[in-house]
Design an enzyme around this catalytic site. Structure first.
Site, mmCIF file in Angstrom:
data_model
loop_
_atom_site.group_PDB
_atom_site.id
_atom_site.type_symbol
_atom_site.label_atom_id
_atom_site.label_comp_id
_atom_site.label_asym_id
_atom_site.label_seq_id
_atom_site.Cartn_x
_atom_site.Cartn_y
_atom_site.Cartn_z
ATOM 1 N N SER A 436 89.928 -9.673 45.639
ATOM 2 C CA SER A 436 89.660 -8.748 44.584
ATOM 3 C C SER A 436 88.836 -9.696 43.357
ATOM 4 O O SER A 436 89.287 -10.736 43.036
ATOM 5 C CB SER A 436 90.733 -8.028 44.161
ATOM 6 O OG SER A 436 91.756 -8.932 43.667
ATOM 7 N N GLU A 487 86.325 -5.832 46.194
ATOM 8 C CA GLU A 487 87.386 -4.653 46.274
ATOM 9 C C GLU A 487 87.250 -3.757 44.977
ATOM 10 O O GLU A 487 88.055 -3.044 44.530
ATOM 11 C CB GLU A 487 88.634 -5.285 46.381
ATOM 12 C CG GLU A 487 88.763 -6.053 47.435
ATOM 13 C CD GLU A 487 90.369 -6.409 47.690
ATOM 14 O OE1 GLU A 487 91.153 -6.035 47.217
ATOM 15 O OE2 GLU A 487 90.398 -7.684 48.321
ATOM 16 N N TRP A 564 104.953 -1.226 52.281
ATOM 17 C CA TRP A 564 104.913 -0.516 51.163
ATOM 18 C C TRP A 564 104.628 0.813 51.119
ATOM 19 O O TRP A 564 104.139 1.560 50.073
ATOM 20 C CB TRP A 564 103.778 -1.305 50.381
ATOM 21 C CG TRP A 564 104.119 -2.581 49.717
ATOM 22 C CD1 TRP A 564 105.159 -3.266 49.656
ATOM 23 C CD2 TRP A 564 103.258 -3.761 49.275
ATOM 24 N NE1 TRP A 564 105.347 -4.511 49.105
ATOM 25 C CE2 TRP A 564 104.110 -4.982 48.926
ATOM 26 C CE3 TRP A 564 102.004 -3.961 49.121
ATOM 27 C CZ2 TRP A 564 103.492 -5.821 48.441
ATOM 28 C CZ3 TRP A 564 101.300 -5.016 48.424
ATOM 29 C CH2 TRP A 564 102.103 -6.068 48.424
ATOM 30 N N CYS A 646 101.408 -13.743 49.731
ATOM 31 C CA CYS A 646 101.325 -14.007 47.963
ATOM 32 C C CYS A 646 102.769 -14.785 47.824
ATOM 33 O O CYS A 646 103.405 -14.567 46.867
ATOM 34 C CB CYS A 646 101.782 -12.729 47.258
ATOM 35 S SG CYS A 646 100.490 -11.681 47.495
ATOM 36 N N HIS A 697 98.270 -15.552 37.654
ATOM 37 C CA HIS A 697 98.934 -14.699 36.767
ATOM 38 C C HIS A 697 98.879 -15.159 35.342
ATOM 39 O O HIS A 697 99.013 -14.539 34.455
ATOM 40 C CB HIS A 697 100.308 -14.727 36.943
ATOM 41 C CG HIS A 697 100.757 -14.044 38.422
ATOM 42 N ND1 HIS A 697 100.843 -14.999 39.648
ATOM 43 C CD2 HIS A 697 100.864 -12.936 38.931
ATOM 44 C CE1 HIS A 697 100.979 -14.339 40.663
ATOM 45 N NE2 HIS A 697 100.846 -12.965 40.366
ATOM 46 N N CYS A 729 96.017 -15.982 44.768
ATOM 47 C CA CYS A 729 96.004 -14.439 45.162
ATOM 48 C C CYS A 729 94.747 -13.812 44.498
ATOM 49 O O CYS A 729 93.746 -14.498 44.080
ATOM 50 C CB CYS A 729 97.153 -13.681 44.537
ATOM 51 S SG CYS A 729 97.487 -12.131 45.043
HETATM 52 N N1 GLN Z 1 92.798 -8.859 48.901
HETATM 53 C C1 GLN Z 1 93.917 -8.636 47.843
HETATM 54 C C2 GLN Z 1 93.430 -8.709 46.648
HETATM 55 O O1 GLN Z 1 92.739 -9.863 46.435
HETATM 56 C C3 GLN Z 1 95.055 -9.334 48.128
HETATM 57 C C4 GLN Z 1 95.994 -8.747 47.197
HETATM 58 C C5 GLN Z 1 97.409 -9.508 47.491
HETATM 59 O O2 GLN Z 1 97.778 -10.291 48.201
HETATM 60 N N2 GLN Z 1 98.440 -8.745 46.950
HETATM 61 O O3 GLN Z 1 93.691 -8.054 45.447
HETATM 62 ZN ZN ZN Z 2 98.358 -12.143 47.090
#
Ligand code: GLN
Ligand code: ZN
Length: 759
Positions: A436, A487, A564, A646, A697, A729
């Site tokens: 994303s 995304e 989830w 993650c 983050h 991430c």
């Molecule tokens: N492909 C997703 C992103 O980049 C992966 C998100 C995740 O691992 N929580 O947002």
């Molecule tokens: Zn992730």
């Protein structure tokens, strides 16, 4: 007469009133008093919902988290919080931290947050050290107890037990947490005495550690604790949930408490053993309504099972939900847009309490008194069992056809690698991202307008294409090797796919607290999963048409979709996962067909599904890995499969991760300084890895040198030819102004690493 009670009610409010009140207060737009008024009103409303029960929980409500409440109760907020603040502000400071900007001094770190057993609720980890001393601060609890009594309710205080409290915490100095029990127990004793002085009778004391494998020291701690607490004049209901008692069964039965609650949704087979073992003076509370899922209970079936037990135990038998209802949404009545059949199969917190009351009425006065209700329930259960919305012959047939070679790549990794590299000659240390890109206000507004019907399909489509154009152009400018489409069209990595799959439905208000003011609205899997048409191919193909660099297709894996979501309870989870795997497999093959030769299948939540007891791990991992393999491994050797997770707490499951046989895995590592890669010293991971080189983050831009260093550390454990360079991430929570320089630094670091390797 049988007694009914509840272990805990969702706090957030049916319209997430608590969330909005908290966030308003944190923004400085309301006073503490206003916040407290909302909280009081919510507690009162929630007690109203529960008033038909014999005992209502008090102390289950929390402004942020019940474990942090316990820290407050026993005087153990982290010492770094500012003691000049009002208690509630200090509490929020412990929960959320405080940046230096806010304080104009040193920042205060938030307490660590982690998952509450095997749920998606996160608690704040208590902090200990060898010097930790406890001191009772019961005012909040006592006030709430008085509040409930003043409303005329029969109130049962709820406490997190001392042993679980220690177990959930972390000794910052690596000292032995259990050594603190001696100091903690008198505080619990005092707390119970003050409750007794207020007129409390039963107290629910949660020891969810009973659902885990405990060594002798922890078992001993439970004995020590309850022999000590037994001295108070109150009646303690020792409460366990989430998994069977297993090897702790005898201990749980024999601890000197007045009663025991067990979860019979997870451990019905133990009930007879518990009935046999439980001393005759003790109350047995059976958790018979699922507190973790949203399906109606089969009341007639439950009564068939419960009637003989009731005959045997008489008034010693209590009934309750299996665990706190914290993990389900509040009220189904609000869901006016749900398909009426599906709605008729569901029960949220309020409806679950109705079920409990019906069971009690039927047991106390016979089924005839509630005949109409039981018939309606039976009809709902039957209609779900027979529904063509749930059971699809085509899906069942396809499932039958699956053989083990569906999860098997044609060739082993080294051969695949050769073919993949000749298709896309990538440099050493190839660079990529996790999927994303920033979800800007523009993007969110377009999506909202489209949902509301204010934007037509074509305009929305074009707006998303423009986002893709931007993302591709930026990635080319930065010089990344494997690109992504960004995304923009996805609100959420599970919802996006769930919305396009048959067998999934969505609620409007089905919020469940994740942590603090954060809630999630898990989609509901109610029926056999089918993919009517391709879900991502257009977007990825469009992205690929804009560049000569490879664009990675981006999917959410079956295990994460499952973990989830609210999952159907009429077939094993593994079966539902396999259906999801087939749908994702179809998508993977469609992408491949369209020429997309690098495909990432995210399994962010694979680890979350691990059972509480290690003895159950292997079985879960076997089917979870199998489902991933079925989704991924139908491709040709040339097609490169990536997966992403993650976290990198892999040590204990590394063999399963390797068994997924993805060509490339990207993982979170930067926050641990690559230490998490130590596992690869002992285990020779056979394929390629992208250890995340910077923490997404944080808004901080990583320095080139820092990234290089991290990668050099990684290269000590994994051969450089098998390393990728990528962030931890996805970047959706960041801003482009942060993303661009961060990725530039990453690309520069990769360049330097290549030069170094060539020299
Ligand atoms: N492909 C997703 C992103 O980049 C992966 C998100 C995740 O691992 N929580 O947002
Ligand atoms: Zn992730």
């Amino acid at each position: 007469m049988i007694t009914t009670h509840n272990l805990g009610f969702p706090r957030i409010g049916k319209r997430r009133e608590l969330k909005f009140a908290l966030e308003k207060y944190w923004r400085g737009e309301s006073s503490l008093q206003e916040l407290e008024e909302t909280a009081t009103a919510l507690r009162q409303r929630h007690w109203q919902y529960q008033q038909k029960l014999d005992w209502l929980p008090v102390g289950d409500f929390s402004l942020y988290d019940h474990v942090l409440d316990t820290s407050l109760l026993v005087g153990n907020l982290p010492s770094r919080t500012d003691s000049r603040l009002a208690e509630t502000d200090q509490y929020f400071q412990a929960a959320r931290g405080q940046s230096s900007k806010q304080l104009q001094q040193t920042p205060i770190a938030a307490a660590e947050m982690t998952k509450w057993f095997d749920t998606n609720y996160h608690y704040l980890v208590p902090e200990f050290n060898a010097e930790t001393r406890f001191e009772l601060d019961a005012e909040r609890l006592l006030t709430q107890f008085r509040e409930a009594r003043a409303e005329g309710h029969q109130a049962k205080p709820v406490l997190l037990g001392p042993v679980s409290y220690l177990w959930l915490g972390k000794a910052k100095d690596n000292s032995n947490k259990l050594a603190l029990l001696d100091d903690l127990l008198p505080v619990y004793e005092q707390c119970l005495l003050s409750l007794a002085a207020e007129g409390a009778d039963w107290v629910q004391i949660d020891e969810p550690v009973l659902a885990t494998e405990l060594d002798q020291d922890w078992q001993h701690a439970l004995s020590q604790a309850y022999f000590a607490l037994n001295k108070t004049p109150l009646r303690l209901l020792l409460t366990s949930y989430f998994a069977p008692l297993g090897e702790n069964l005898h201990l749980a039965c024999e601890l000197p408490t007045a009663g025991l609650h067990i979860d019979t949704i997870n451990g019905r087979e133990e009930v007879i053993k518990v009935v046999d073992w439980l001393p005759a003076h003790k109350t047995l509370s059976l958790g018979v309504i699922n507190g973790r899922n949203i399906w109606k209970s089969d009341l007639n079936g439950l009564l068939d099972w419960l009637e003989p037990i009731y005959k045997r135990l008489g008034k010693r038998l209590w009934l309750a939900p299996s665990c706190s209802l914290l993990h389900v949404p509040v009220d189904l009545e609000q869901e006016t847009e749900l398909d009426s059949d599906i709605k008729n199969w569901l029960a949220f917190a309020v409806q679950k309490l109705d079920e409990l009351n019906l069971l009690a009425l039927a047991l106390n006065h016979g089924r005839d008194g509630v005949k109409a209700e039981l018939t309606a329930n039976a009809r709902a259960i039957q209609s779900r069992r027979d529904s063509a919305k749930v059971h699809k012959a085509a899906v069942q047939q396809r499932l039958q056809a699956v053989t083990s070679d569906w999860g098997q790549r044609h060739s082993p990794y080294p051969e695949r690698r050769r073919l993949q590299r000749s298709r896309y000659p990538l440099p050493l240390f190839p660079t990529t991202t996790i999927g994303s890109f920033p979800q800007t206000t523009t993007i969110r507004q377009s999506r909202l307008q489209y949902r509301r019907g204010d934007l037509d399909e074509a305009t929305y489509h074009r707006a998303m294409q423009q986002q893709i154009e931007y993302a591709i152009a930026e990635q080319e400018k930065v010089g990344l090797d494997v690109l992504v489409h960004g995304e923009a069209e996805r609100n959420d990595m599970v919802e996006y796919f769930g919305e396009q799959l048959d067998g999934y439905t969505f609620t409007r208000f089905g919020w469940v607290q994740s942590y603090g003011s954060r809630c999630v609205k898990p989609p509901v899997i109610f029926g056999d999963i089918e993919r009517p048409k391709a879900m991502t191919v257009d977007w990825i193909a469009y992205a690929q048409s804009l560049t000569d660099k490879p664009v990675k297709g981006m999917l959410t894996g079956p295990v994460t979709m499952l973990n989830w979501s609210f999952v159907r309870d009429d077939q094993p989870r593994e079966q539902t996962c396999l259906q999801l795997a087939l749908a994702i497999r179809d998508e993977v093959l469609d992408l491949e067909q369209q020429g997309v030769r690098i495909i990432q299948i995210d399994e962010a939540a694979l680890r979350e599904g691990l059972p509480l007891r290690r003895s159950g791990w292997k079985q879960y991992l076997d089917w979870a890995v199998n489902c991933f393999r079925i989704s991924a491994n139908g491709v040709q050797d040339e097609t490169q499969i990536h997966t992403h997770m993650c976290y990198s707490e892999f040590n204990d499951i590394i063999e399963s991760i390797a068994a997924m046989d993805a060509d490339v895995i990207t993982i979170e590592t930067s926050r641990s300084d690559m230490e998490l890669l130590d596992v690869f010293n002992a285990f020779d991971y056979p394929n390629e890895i992208g250890p995340g080189v910077y923490d997404i983050h944080s808004p901080n831009i990583p320095a080139v040198a820092q990234i290089r260093e991290l990668m050099e550390k990684a290269a000590e454990r994994i051969p450089p030819e098998r390393l990728w360079v990528n962030p931890d991430c996805g970047l959706k929570t960041r801003q482009w102004s942060e993303v661009k320089p961060a990725l530039e630094a990453m690309v520069q670091a990769a360049g330097a690493l290549r030069q170094n390797a060539a020299a």
